[in-house]
Scaffold this motif. Sequence first.
Motif, PDB file in Angstrom:
ATOM      1  N   ASN A  37      -5.683   6.896  -0.612  1.00 56.73           N
ATOM      2  CA  ASN A  37      -4.725   7.766   0.084  1.00 56.73           C
ATOM      3  C   ASN A  37      -4.425   9.016  -0.726  1.00 56.73           C
ATOM      4  OD1 ASN A  37      -4.522   5.919   2.172  1.00 56.73           O
ATOM      5  ND2 ASN A  37      -2.667   4.967   1.363  1.00 56.73           N
ATOM      6  N   ASN A  38      -4.215   8.841  -2.025  1.00 54.12           N
ATOM      7  CA  ASN A  38      -3.884   9.994  -2.866  1.00 54.12           C
ATOM      8  C   ASN A  38      -5.071  10.914  -3.071  1.00 54.12           C
ATOM      9  OD1 ASN A  38      -1.001  10.072  -3.985  1.00 54.12           O
ATOM     10  ND2 ASN A  38      -1.523   7.902  -4.051  1.00 54.12           N
TER      11      ASN A  38
ATOM     12  N   ALA B  49      -4.157   2.760  -1.993  1.00 51.34           N
ATOM     13  CA  ALA B  49      -3.223   3.766  -2.508  1.00 51.34           C
ATOM     14  C   ALA B  49      -3.968   4.865  -3.251  1.00 51.34           C
ATOM     15  CB  ALA B  49      -2.185   3.106  -3.413  1.00 51.34           C
TER      16      ALA B  49
ATOM     17  N   GLY C 223       3.128   7.779   3.297  1.00 47.27           N
ATOM     18  CA  GLY C 223       3.143   6.325   3.123  1.00 47.27           C
ATOM     19  C   GLY C 223       4.419   5.708   3.642  1.00 47.27           C
TER      20      GLY C 223
ATOM     21  N   GLU D 139       0.833  -1.208   0.000  1.00 47.02           N
ATOM     22  CA  GLU D 139       0.000   0.000   0.000  1.00 47.02           C
ATOM     23  C   GLU D 139       0.865   1.254   0.000  1.00 47.02           C
ATOM     24  OE1 GLU D 139      -3.015   2.521   2.899  1.00 47.02           O
ATOM     25  OE2 GLU D 139      -2.453   0.487   3.481  1.00 47.02           O
TER      26      GLU D 139
ATOM     27  N   CYS E 103      -4.443  -3.218  -1.841  1.00 51.17           N
ATOM     28  CA  CYS E 103      -3.408  -2.201  -1.601  1.00 51.17           C
ATOM     29  C   CYS E 103      -3.465  -1.104  -2.654  1.00 51.17           C
ATOM     30  CB  CYS E 103      -2.025  -2.849  -1.574  1.00 51.17           C
ATOM     31  SG  CYS E 103      -1.732  -3.859  -0.102  1.00 51.17           S
TER      32      CYS E 103
ATOM     33  N   THR F 115       1.077   3.847  -2.998  1.00 50.79           N
ATOM     34  CA  THR F 115       0.705   5.230  -2.692  1.00 50.79           C
ATOM     35  C   THR F 115       1.792   6.180  -3.201  1.00 50.79           C
ATOM     36  OG1 THR F 115      -0.596   4.624  -0.741  1.00 50.79           O
ATOM     37  CG2 THR F 115       0.238   6.882  -0.827  1.00 50.79           C
TER      38      THR F 115
END
Length: 172
Positions: A68-69, A65, A142, A5, A61, A9
């Motif tokens: 997260n972005n 990612a 990350g 992940e 994952c 990321t």
Amino acid sequence: MLNLEAVLTAVLAWIVFKENADRRIVLGMIAIVLGGIVLSWPDTGAAADDWDGPLAVAFACLCWAIDNNLTRKVSASDSMFIAGSKGLMAGLVNCGLALALGARLPELATLGPILLVGFLGYGVSLVLFVLALRGLGGARTGAYFSTAPFLGAAISVLALGESVSLMFLLAA
């Protein structure tokens, strides 16, 4: 394998969102990948022909990612609201799926500690993650958050007396 992940990321942050690819972060991501390969290398005689599980984890994952972005893009907003909204939606979906598949709610005496662990392990952690995204960007956040499994493994060795193999030391 879940540290994939952090790597994905960072790769998405660099390629898609044009974040700076600092040399130390790139080297750290390479080290994470190499450590994961060492830890997941099959023992002699072990069959490694079932890829369904690892591919499912890798896909999860990748989804995290992306999340997260995208969260990085809104991280200037209220981090507690972002974490609360994400947690509420994830909780409703996951609990709904579990109940639909036949799971039952735990007894009330068990539910309190479960909610406390979820609040601390997911809620507070997610607020801190959003704050880190705001200040550091996706790639660095990350990288820093990917140290958690290493710290957990070190604590398990020191506090619980878990065994240490040569492959574990090499991956560390």
